[in-house]
Design a protein around this motif. Structure first.
Motif, PDB file in Angstrom:
ATOM      1  N   GLU A  19     100.482 130.759  60.628  1.00 60.97           N
ATOM      2  CA  GLU A  19      99.540 130.181  61.577  1.00 60.97           C
ATOM      3  C   GLU A  19     100.155 130.213  62.972  1.00 60.97           C
ATOM      4  OE1 GLU A  19      98.807 126.237  60.134  1.00 60.97           O
ATOM      5  OE2 GLU A  19      97.233 126.895  58.753  1.00 60.97           O
ATOM      6  N   THR A  20      99.322 130.466  63.976  1.00 60.60           N
ATOM      7  CA  THR A  20      99.817 130.501  65.351  1.00 60.60           C
ATOM      8  C   THR A  20      99.620 129.175  66.072  1.00 60.60           C
ATOM      9  OG1 THR A  20      97.710 131.250  66.299  1.00 60.60           O
ATOM     10  CG2 THR A  20      99.242 132.948  65.510  1.00 60.60           C
ATOM     11  N   GLY A  21      98.584 128.408  65.685  1.00 64.15           N
ATOM     12  CA  GLY A  21      98.256 127.209  66.438  1.00 64.15           C
ATOM     13  C   GLY A  21      97.743 127.520  67.826  1.00 64.15           C
ATOM     14  N   GLN A  22      97.270 128.752  68.019  1.00 63.01           N
ATOM     15  CA  GLN A  22      96.829 129.199  69.337  1.00 63.01           C
ATOM     16  C   GLN A  22      95.405 129.754  69.269  1.00 63.01           C
ATOM     17  OE1 GLN A  22      99.919 131.175  71.846  1.00 63.01           O
ATOM     18  NE2 GLN A  22     101.037 131.348  69.918  1.00 63.01           N
ATOM     19  N   GLY A  23      94.903 130.152  70.437  1.00 61.22           N
ATOM     20  CA  GLY A  23      93.560 130.674  70.542  1.00 61.22           C
ATOM     21  C   GLY A  23      93.418 132.073  69.966  1.00 61.22           C
ATOM     22  N   MET A  24      92.198 132.597  70.057  1.00 63.67           N
ATOM     23  CA  MET A  24      91.890 133.871  69.438  1.00 63.67           C
ATOM     24  C   MET A  24      92.637 135.028  70.085  1.00 63.67           C
ATOM     25  SD  MET A  24      90.053 134.786  66.813  1.00 63.67           S
ATOM     26  CE  MET A  24      91.516 135.681  66.294  1.00 63.67           C
ATOM     27  N   GLY A  25      92.684 135.044  71.403  1.00 64.38           N
ATOM     28  CA  GLY A  25      93.367 136.140  72.085  1.00 64.38           C
ATOM     29  C   GLY A  25      94.835 136.201  71.711  1.00 64.38           C
ATOM     30  N   ALA A  26      95.507 135.062  71.735  1.00 61.86           N
ATOM     31  CA  ALA A  26      96.927 135.017  71.386  1.00 61.86           C
ATOM     32  C   ALA A  26      97.148 135.370  69.926  1.00 61.86           C
ATOM     33  CB  ALA A  26      97.482 133.625  71.689  1.00 61.86           C
ATOM     34  N   THR A  27      96.255 134.935  69.049  1.00 65.07           N
ATOM     35  CA  THR A  27      96.390 135.234  67.622  1.00 65.07           C
ATOM     36  C   THR A  27      96.211 136.720  67.358  1.00 65.07           C
ATOM     37  OG1 THR A  27      95.641 133.010  67.026  1.00 65.07           O
ATOM     38  CG2 THR A  27      95.460 134.707  65.328  1.00 65.07           C
ATOM     39  N   LEU A  28      95.303 137.355  68.053  1.00 63.45           N
ATOM     40  CA  LEU A  28      95.152 138.811  67.913  1.00 63.45           C
ATOM     41  C   LEU A  28      96.414 139.537  68.368  1.00 63.45           C
ATOM     42  CD1 LEU A  28      91.462 139.377  69.089  1.00 63.45           C
ATOM     43  CD2 LEU A  28      92.420 140.016  66.859  1.00 63.45           C
ATOM     44  N   GLN A  29      97.050 139.044  69.403  1.00 66.34           N
ATOM     45  CA  GLN A  29      98.288 139.682  69.863  1.00 66.34           C
ATOM     46  C   GLN A  29      99.388 139.553  68.816  1.00 66.34           C
ATOM     47  OE1 GLN A  29      98.725 141.616  72.519  1.00 66.34           O
ATOM     48  NE2 GLN A  29      96.560 141.326  73.040  1.00 66.34           N
ATOM     49  N   VAL A  30      99.467 138.383  68.174  1.00 64.66           N
ATOM     50  CA  VAL A  30     100.451 138.201  67.103  1.00 64.66           C
ATOM     51  C   VAL A  30     100.142 139.137  65.939  1.00 64.66           C
ATOM     52  CG1 VAL A  30     101.306 136.579  65.360  1.00 64.66           C
ATOM     53  CG2 VAL A  30     100.987 135.820  67.733  1.00 64.66           C
ATOM     54  N   ALA A  31      98.877 139.218  65.551  1.00 62.02           N
ATOM     55  CA  ALA A  31      98.480 140.116  64.464  1.00 62.02           C
ATOM     56  C   ALA A  31      98.845 141.544  64.806  1.00 62.02           C
ATOM     57  CB  ALA A  31      96.976 139.995  64.205  1.00 62.02           C
ATOM     58  N   ASN A  32      98.625 141.933  66.037  1.00 59.29           N
ATOM     59  CA  ASN A  32      98.924 143.294  66.464  1.00 59.29           C
ATOM     60  C   ASN A  32     100.424 143.567  66.416  1.00 59.29           C
ATOM     61  OD1 ASN A  32      97.996 145.841  67.819  1.00 59.29           O
ATOM     62  ND2 ASN A  32      99.332 145.076  69.453  1.00 59.29           N
ATOM     63  N   GLN A  33     101.209 142.636  66.919  1.00 60.22           N
ATOM     64  CA  GLN A  33     102.658 142.835  66.979  1.00 60.22           C
ATOM     65  C   GLN A  33     103.314 142.822  65.605  1.00 60.22           C
ATOM     66  OE1 GLN A  33     103.832 139.652  69.579  1.00 60.22           O
ATOM     67  NE2 GLN A  33     102.698 140.492  71.338  1.00 60.22           N
ATOM     68  N   GLN A  34     102.762 142.020  64.692  1.00 56.27           N
ATOM     69  CA  GLN A  34     103.387 141.857  63.378  1.00 56.27           C
ATOM     70  C   GLN A  34     102.699 142.650  62.272  1.00 56.27           C
ATOM     71  OE1 GLN A  34     103.801 137.663  62.490  1.00 56.27           O
ATOM     72  NE2 GLN A  34     104.970 137.244  64.360  1.00 56.27           N
ATOM     73  N   ARG A  53      94.581 131.295  63.000  1.00 58.78           N
ATOM     74  CA  ARG A  53      94.717 130.521  64.237  1.00 58.78           C
ATOM     75  C   ARG A  53      95.338 129.155  63.955  1.00 58.78           C
ATOM     76  NH1 ARG A  53      89.415 131.052  68.022  1.00 58.78           N
ATOM     77  NH2 ARG A  53      90.455 129.221  68.916  1.00 58.78           N
ATOM     78  N   GLY A  54      94.929 128.513  62.872  1.00 58.68           N
ATOM     79  CA  GLY A  54      95.531 127.232  62.520  1.00 58.68           C
ATOM     80  C   GLY A  54      95.392 126.173  63.594  1.00 58.68           C
ATOM     81  N   ASP A  55      94.281 126.199  64.339  1.00 53.88           N
ATOM     82  CA  ASP A  55      94.157 125.327  65.508  1.00 53.88           C
ATOM     83  C   ASP A  55      92.921 124.432  65.478  1.00 53.88           C
ATOM     84  OD1 ASP A  55      92.228 127.267  65.812  1.00 53.88           O
ATOM     85  OD2 ASP A  55      92.661 127.662  67.926  1.00 53.88           O
ATOM     86  N   ASP A  56      92.307 124.257  64.314  1.00 51.23           N
ATOM     87  CA  ASP A  56      91.122 123.413  64.184  1.00 51.23           C
ATOM     88  C   ASP A  56      89.964 123.944  65.014  1.00 51.23           C
ATOM     89  OD1 ASP A  56      89.709 121.243  63.119  1.00 51.23           O
ATOM     90  OD2 ASP A  56      90.144 119.977  64.850  1.00 51.23           O
ATOM     91  N   SER A  57      89.934 125.229  65.230  1.00 50.02           N
ATOM     92  CA  SER A  57      88.830 125.864  65.955  1.00 50.02           C
ATOM     93  C   SER A  57      87.686 126.154  64.989  1.00 50.02           C
ATOM     94  CB  SER A  57      89.307 127.182  66.582  1.00 50.02           C
ATOM     95  OG  SER A  57      89.749 128.075  65.563  1.00 50.02           O
ATOM     96  N   GLY A  58      86.556 126.590  65.540  1.00 48.97           N
ATOM     97  CA  GLY A  58      85.458 127.006  64.683  1.00 48.97           C
ATOM     98  C   GLY A  58      85.856 128.187  63.818  1.00 48.97           C
ATOM     99  N   THR A  59      86.640 129.093  64.383  1.00 52.51           N
ATOM    100  CA  THR A  59      87.132 130.247  63.629  1.00 52.51           C
ATOM    101  C   THR A  59      88.027 129.794  62.479  1.00 52.51           C
ATOM    102  OG1 THR A  59      87.118 131.513  65.694  1.00 52.51           O
ATOM    103  CG2 THR A  59      88.325 132.461  63.831  1.00 52.51           C
ATOM    104  N   HIS A  60      88.924 128.879  62.764  1.00 50.24           N
ATOM    105  CA  HIS A  60      89.833 128.371  61.741  1.00 50.24           C
ATOM    106  C   HIS A  60      89.070 127.625  60.651  1.00 50.24           C
ATOM    107  CE1 HIS A  60      93.227 125.379  60.597  1.00 50.24           C
ATOM    108  NE2 HIS A  60      93.362 126.479  59.877  1.00 50.24           N
ATOM    109  N   ALA A  61      88.077 126.820  61.060  1.00 48.80           N
ATOM    110  CA  ALA A  61      87.278 126.069  60.079  1.00 48.80           C
ATOM    111  C   ALA A  61      86.560 127.011  59.127  1.00 48.80           C
ATOM    112  CB  ALA A  61      86.271 125.171  60.805  1.00 48.80           C
ATOM    113  N   LEU A  62      85.999 128.097  59.662  1.00 49.55           N
ATOM    114  CA  LEU A  62      85.328 129.069  58.804  1.00 49.55           C
ATOM    115  C   LEU A  62      86.326 129.741  57.872  1.00 49.55           C
ATOM    116  CD1 LEU A  62      82.909 130.780  57.901  1.00 49.55           C
ATOM    117  CD2 LEU A  62      83.466 132.361  59.771  1.00 49.55           C
TER     118      LEU A  62
END
Length: 319
Positions: free
Chosen positions: A205-220, A176-185
């Protein structure tokens, strides 16, 4: 005689007005949850397990800064309209990474936060920007990746081994690369195995939220760290599978925090406390614990209000 009659009519009018006022007050005398009930006194939040309150309706705006996982999972689509209908407040929801949500609230640009980044939450409270930090719920994080697991990461027995294998095999990974709790972990997990993935060709890194990051992971065709709730909510649109789960370090705990009105002018503390009391109330906690069961066969979150801080992940048998 005329003056006497006029005086009596005036007295009768006053008595009638007072009686009507008393009748009106009787039907709306229950104070709002968290509202001021006397000078310098605040109504105590209803504890989990207690009876649902009948709050007086309020008005005005309430700014909720929260993590994208509560939005992307669909939970807030249920809870926010219920709170608005019950309380009278209009909620402006700002879904960011937990770090960004806490940063915004710490500037006084939000009234209440619902996030899952314990270290950052504790820093917020220690700095005096947040008060009344209260446990709400938890779920867990999982490693997900392309169907078929092309990098064979499921063969790894431990999370540390999986991360090392990801680097050794240059398995494509998206953060995610967005300083989120997920990214921190995620950063802590890489540090634990002495790997710095930054600037590696296999790491983006997407710099985006979880939903958008999952879409990137799925597409790539990439692997990523996700909270379970967002993955389950989106799995019908993903060609991905769970690669690794059920590790104590992957616990994901959410707290609600009231922004300190003594430090930040203009904070709607009454509304913030009303929301905190609402989301930790027994009937709403039951709703949270049931959310997702009908659609996914398992809850997306586990209700925790009034309980000790969770110490481990959700056993697979309980899902």
């Amino acid at each position: 005689m005329q003056r006497f009659l006029l005086s009596m009519l005036a007295i009768c009018a006053v008595v009638f007005a007072v009686a009507c006022s008393d009748d009106d007050d009787d039907g709306d005398s229950t104070p709002a949850i968290g509202s001021t009930v006397a000078a310098g006194t605040t109504a105590a939040p209803t504890s989990a397990g207690g009876a649902a309150a009948s709050p007086t309706r309020a008005s005005g705006n309430l700014i909720l800064a929260t993590t994208t996982s509560t939005q992307d999972s669909g939970l807030l689509d249920v809870l926010v309209p219920m709170f608005e209908d019950e309380s009278g407040y209009t909620v402006q929801t700002i879904a960011l990474g937990s770090g960004q949500a806490i940063e915004q609230a710490s500037r006084g640009d939000a009234d209440v936060v619902l996030v899952h980044s314990p270290a950052a939450e504790q820093e917020m409270v220690a700095a005096g920007d947040g008060i009344e930090r209260t446990l709400v719920m938890h779920n867990d994080f999982i490693i997900v990746g392309p169907e078929g697991d092309p990098s064979d990461l499921t063969a790894e027995e431990t999370l540390d081994d999986l991360l090392r294998a990801t680097a050794d095999k240059a398995a494509p990974f998206v953060s995610r690369g967005d300083d989120s709790g997920t990214h921190a972990l995620e950063l802590k997990l890489w540090q634990r195995v002495d790997i710095d993935p930054a600037d590696q060709d296999w790491y983006v890194e997407t710099g985006q939220g979880m939903g958008a990051t999952l879409q990137v992971a799925n597409q790539q065709g990439r692997y990523t760290l996700s909270d379970r709730a967002t993955f389950l909510a989106q799995q019908d649109n993903l060609q991905m599978q769970i690669i690794y789960q059920d590790d104590p370090v992957l616990l994901n705990v959410y707290h609600v925090i009231v922004v300190n009105p003594d430090k930040h002018d203009g904070v709607n503390a009454a509304g913030a406390r009303a929301f905190a009391a609402f989301i930790t109330r027994a009937d709403i906690q039951e709703l949270i614990g049931d959310f997702g069961v009908d659609e996914f066969g398992e809850p997306l979150f586990f209700a925790d209000a009034g309980k000790p801080e969770p110490a481990g992940v959700i056993p697979a048998a309980a899902r």
